[in-house]
Motif scaffolding. Structure first.
Motif, PDB file in Angstrom:
ATOM      1  N   TYR A 137       0.827  -1.202   0.000  1.00 59.35           N
ATOM      2  CA  TYR A 137       0.000   0.000   0.000  1.00 59.35           C
ATOM      3  C   TYR A 137       0.864   1.254   0.000  1.00 59.35           C
ATOM      4  N   ALA A 138       0.524   2.199  -0.877  1.00 54.61           N
ATOM      5  CA  ALA A 138       1.078   3.555  -0.834  1.00 54.61           C
ATOM      6  C   ALA A 138      -0.054   4.511  -1.164  1.00 54.61           C
ATOM      7  N   ALA A 139      -0.043   5.670  -0.545  1.00 58.51           N
ATOM      8  CA  ALA A 139      -1.095   6.653  -0.802  1.00 58.51           C
ATOM      9  C   ALA A 139      -1.114   7.088  -2.252  1.00 58.51           C
ATOM     10  N   ALA A 140       0.061   7.059  -2.919  1.00 60.65           N
ATOM     11  CA  ALA A 140       0.163   7.517  -4.307  1.00 60.65           C
ATOM     12  C   ALA A 140      -0.282   6.471  -5.320  1.00 60.65           C
ATOM     13  N   SER A 141      -0.460   5.230  -4.895  1.00 61.18           N
ATOM     14  CA  SER A 141      -0.887   4.172  -5.820  1.00 61.18           C
ATOM     15  C   SER A 141      -2.232   3.602  -5.381  1.00 61.18           C
ATOM     16  N   THR A 142      -2.219   2.714  -4.397  1.00 58.64           N
ATOM     17  CA  THR A 142      -3.468   2.129  -3.899  1.00 58.64           C
ATOM     18  C   THR A 142      -4.417   3.202  -3.392  1.00 58.64           C
ATOM     19  N   GLY A 143      -3.887   4.150  -2.628  1.00 56.88           N
ATOM     20  CA  GLY A 143      -4.742   5.208  -2.081  1.00 56.88           C
ATOM     21  C   GLY A 143      -5.398   6.039  -3.165  1.00 56.88           C
ATOM     22  N   SER A 144      -4.660   6.293  -4.248  1.00 59.80           N
ATOM     23  CA  SER A 144      -5.219   7.066  -5.357  1.00 59.80           C
ATOM     24  C   SER A 144      -6.338   6.292  -6.052  1.00 59.80           C
ATOM     25  N   VAL A 145      -6.152   4.991  -6.217  1.00 57.45           N
ATOM     26  CA  VAL A 145      -7.200   4.154  -6.822  1.00 57.45           C
ATOM     27  C   VAL A 145      -8.447   4.170  -5.948  1.00 57.45           C
ATOM     28  N   GLN A 146      -8.264   3.994  -4.661  1.00 55.54           N
ATOM     29  CA  GLN A 146      -9.408   3.977  -3.750  1.00 55.54           C
ATOM     30  C   GLN A 146     -10.165   5.301  -3.785  1.00 55.54           C
ATOM     31  N   GLN A 147      -9.426   6.393  -3.795  1.00 54.09           N
ATOM     32  CA  GLN A 147     -10.071   7.706  -3.849  1.00 54.09           C
ATOM     33  C   GLN A 147     -10.856   7.868  -5.147  1.00 54.09           C
ATOM     34  N   LYS A 148     -10.265   7.438  -6.251  1.00 59.53           N
ATOM     35  CA  LYS A 148     -10.940   7.570  -7.549  1.00 59.53           C
ATOM     36  C   LYS A 148     -12.209   6.740  -7.593  1.00 59.53           C
ATOM     37  N   VAL A 149     -12.146   5.519  -7.095  1.00 63.46           N
ATOM     38  CA  VAL A 149     -13.339   4.660  -7.069  1.00 63.46           C
ATOM     39  C   VAL A 149     -14.441   5.317  -6.256  1.00 63.46           C
ATOM     40  N   MET A 150     -14.092   5.833  -5.096  1.00 64.40           N
ATOM     41  CA  MET A 150     -15.106   6.439  -4.229  1.00 64.40           C
ATOM     42  C   MET A 150     -15.686   7.710  -4.845  1.00 64.40           C
ATOM     43  N   GLU A 151     -14.854   8.479  -5.541  1.00 66.05           N
ATOM     44  CA  GLU A 151     -15.359   9.673  -6.222  1.00 66.05           C
ATOM     45  C   GLU A 151     -16.378   9.303  -7.289  1.00 66.05           C
ATOM     46  N   ILE A 152     -16.112   8.236  -8.031  1.00 58.96           N
ATOM     47  CA  ILE A 152     -17.013   7.823  -9.116  1.00 58.96           C
ATOM     48  C   ILE A 152     -18.321   7.296  -8.563  1.00 58.96           C
ATOM     49  N   VAL A 153     -18.255   6.363  -7.615  1.00 61.81           N
ATOM     50  CA  VAL A 153     -19.494   5.741  -7.120  1.00 61.81           C
ATOM     51  C   VAL A 153     -20.299   6.707  -6.261  1.00 61.81           C
ATOM     52  N   SER A 154     -19.663   7.761  -5.753  1.00 63.96           N
ATOM     53  CA  SER A 154     -20.419   8.736  -4.955  1.00 63.96           C
ATOM     54  C   SER A 154     -21.462   9.449  -5.796  1.00 63.96           C
ATOM     55  N   LYS A 155     -21.315   9.392  -7.124  1.00 68.84           N
ATOM     56  CA  LYS A 155     -22.261  10.029  -8.037  1.00 68.84           C
ATOM     57  C   LYS A 155     -23.375   9.070  -8.467  1.00 68.84           C
ATOM     58  N   TRP A 156     -23.251   7.803  -8.096  1.00 66.63           N
ATOM     59  CA  TRP A 156     -24.302   6.834  -8.434  1.00 66.63           C
ATOM     60  C   TRP A 156     -25.478   7.028  -7.469  1.00 66.63           C
ATOM     61  N   TRP A 157     -26.674   6.837  -7.980  1.00 62.50           N
ATOM     62  CA  TRP A 157     -27.848   6.931  -7.113  1.00 62.50           C
ATOM     63  C   TRP A 157     -27.935   5.717  -6.197  1.00 62.50           C
ATOM     64  N   VAL A 158     -27.626   4.554  -6.751  1.00 64.04           N
ATOM     65  CA  VAL A 158     -27.585   3.321  -5.964  1.00 64.04           C
ATOM     66  C   VAL A 158     -26.139   2.870  -5.868  1.00 64.04           C
ATOM     67  N   VAL A 159     -25.610   2.811  -4.663  1.00 62.92           N
ATOM     68  CA  VAL A 159     -24.220   2.417  -4.437  1.00 62.92           C
ATOM     69  C   VAL A 159     -24.196   1.052  -3.763  1.00 62.92           C
ATOM     70  N   PRO A 160     -23.654   0.040  -4.432  1.00 62.22           N
ATOM     71  CA  PRO A 160     -23.596  -1.298  -3.815  1.00 62.22           C
ATOM     72  C   PRO A 160     -22.523  -1.350  -2.733  1.00 62.22           C
ATOM     73  N   SER A 161     -22.493  -2.420  -1.997  1.00 61.57           N
ATOM     74  CA  SER A 161     -21.424  -2.624  -1.016  1.00 61.57           C
ATOM     75  C   SER A 161     -20.100  -2.728  -1.758  1.00 61.57           C
ATOM     76  N   ILE A 162     -19.099  -2.034  -1.257  1.00 59.91           N
ATOM     77  CA  ILE A 162     -17.782  -2.039  -1.892  1.00 59.91           C
ATOM     78  C   ILE A 162     -16.721  -2.313  -0.837  1.00 59.91           C
ATOM     79  N   SER A 163     -15.811  -3.228  -1.147  1.00 60.09           N
ATOM     80  CA  SER A 163     -14.695  -3.500  -0.250  1.00 60.09           C
ATOM     81  C   SER A 163     -13.396  -3.417  -1.032  1.00 60.09           C
ATOM     82  N   PHE A 164     -12.332  -3.067  -0.332  1.00 59.36           N
ATOM     83  CA  PHE A 164     -11.021  -2.909  -0.955  1.00 59.36           C
ATOM     84  C   PHE A 164     -10.027  -3.903  -0.362  1.00 59.36           C
ATOM     85  N   ILE A 165      -9.243  -4.511  -1.212  1.00 61.12           N
ATOM     86  CA  ILE A 165      -8.091  -5.283  -0.760  1.00 61.12           C
ATOM     87  C   ILE A 165      -6.918  -4.307  -0.847  1.00 61.12           C
TER      88      ILE A 165
END
Length: 344
Positions: A137-165
């Motif tokens: 894990y690094a904030a510049a790699s994994t952390g950036s992916v996680q942030q991007k995923v959350m930014e995208i799904v935050s715009k969905w009306w229905v957000v399913p359960s999401i987990s991160f490895i």
């Protein structure tokens, strides 16, 4: 009895790697670098400085040079990082079966994370497991992916359960695959020393994420525990220890180092290019190099470690430098990814 997957509905799996230009042409490389180097988690300086500095000065100067390096990397199938990712997606899908839907995306450029998430949403998955393909894990790699995923799904009306490895630093399947590939190389040649070369990050990134000031960039990484489990440096040392154990080598037979630094600020040390130049004077003539921060062939493995470091080592008087292949879509790695998803 219904299986865990069937009782939960279809499960979406999102595999994500860093990214690649569409081609090795300067214009495509510039587009890729613009997106990559203006990410606030990669270059953590204020946006008012970051954008004009990198878009206006750094990227225009860097793109033509990087394009020449990408031309060395490109194959008939295109970018190795892309086609190995697509191969992994296909093979993991075959292993997991119909109860899962596997998608693949890149943090920068195409296929985008957004398009991969849309693929899973169109499949009406019940939940999504996100696996950034960065072992440590690094904030510049994994952390950036996680942030991007959350930014995208935050715009969905229905957000399913999401987990991160978030990390698979010490995953048994991951470690076993690296060690297996290493043993294959060791069977071909006798080596004096082993190098585990990881992608570097600025020291400040490690210190910013330190748990209550635990990190001292020193002996704190001698053990891997609950206080440093998300420290990038500690994870690199842990992966190295575990692979070394599988290879049957002692602590004095390997070196952990860091590559690919950018800018003048101190990055994690020791630097691989400095370390390898000292080896011949110490009587080390034959070196086996691993790149355990990467799971697929890319510029940093094939070109930097495989070609450039080899030339530096030989110029310093060394005899033999060999890069261990990346995991790519090796059957053991496919099984390891499959197991991580199922265990999640």
């Amino acid at each position: 009895m219904a299986s865990p997957a069937s009782s939960l509905g279809r499960i979406g799996v999102l595999l994500v790697n860093l990214g690649t230009p569409d081609s090795p042409q300067t214009s495509d490389v510039r587009r890729y670098l613009n997106e990559f180097l203006t990410d606030g988690r990669v270059i953590d300086i204020p946006a008012a400085v970051r954008y004009p500095l990198f878009q206006g000065i750094v990227v225009p100067l860097r793109a033509p040079k990087s394009a020449k390096v990408y031309q060395q990397l490109w194959t008939e199938r295109g970018s190795p990082l892309l086609y190995h990712g697509l191969d992994l997606k296909r093979l993991v899908q075959e292993q997991l079966g119909e109860q899962y839907v596997v998608a693949f995306g890149m943090r920068y450029q195409k296929p985008s994370i957004e398009s991969a998430l849309e693929e899973l949403r169109d499949a009406a998955v019940d939940r999504i497991i996100v696996l950034p393909l960065f072992p440590q894990y690094a904030a510049a790699s994994t952390g950036s992916v996680q942030q991007k995923v959350m930014e995208i799904v935050s715009k969905w009306w229905v957000v399913p359960s999401i987990s991160f490895i978030s990390t698979f630093t010490n995953d048994p399947g991951f470690i076993n695959t690296i060690a297996t590939l290493g043993k294959e190389e060791m069977a071909k040649h006798k080596y004096d020393h082993i190098v585990f070369s990881y992608h570097g990050i600025p020291e400040r990134h490690v210190l910013k994420g330190s748990y209550k000031g635990y990190c001292q960039l020193g002996s704190c990484c001698d053990t891997y525990n609950e206080k440093n489990r998300y420290c990038y440096r500690a994870q690199c040392y842990e992966t190295s220890r575990l692979v070394a154990k599988e290879l049957g080598i002692s602590k004095d037979q390997y070196t952990v180092s860091f590559q690919s630094r950018l800018g003048r600020d101190p990055w994690l040390q020791p630097y691989t290019d400095f370390v390898l130049k000292d080896f011949p004077a110490k009587g080390i003539q034959n070196v086996l190099a691993f790149s355990p921060a990467f799971v697929a062939d890319c510029l940093e493995t094939t070109v930097e470690v495989g070609f450039e470091f080899k030339e530096m080592f030989e110029a310093a008087g060394g005899s033999h430098w060999q890069l261990v292949p990346s995991l790519n879509s090796h059957p053991l790695w496919v099984q390891a990814v499959t197991d991580m998803v199922r265990n999640n």
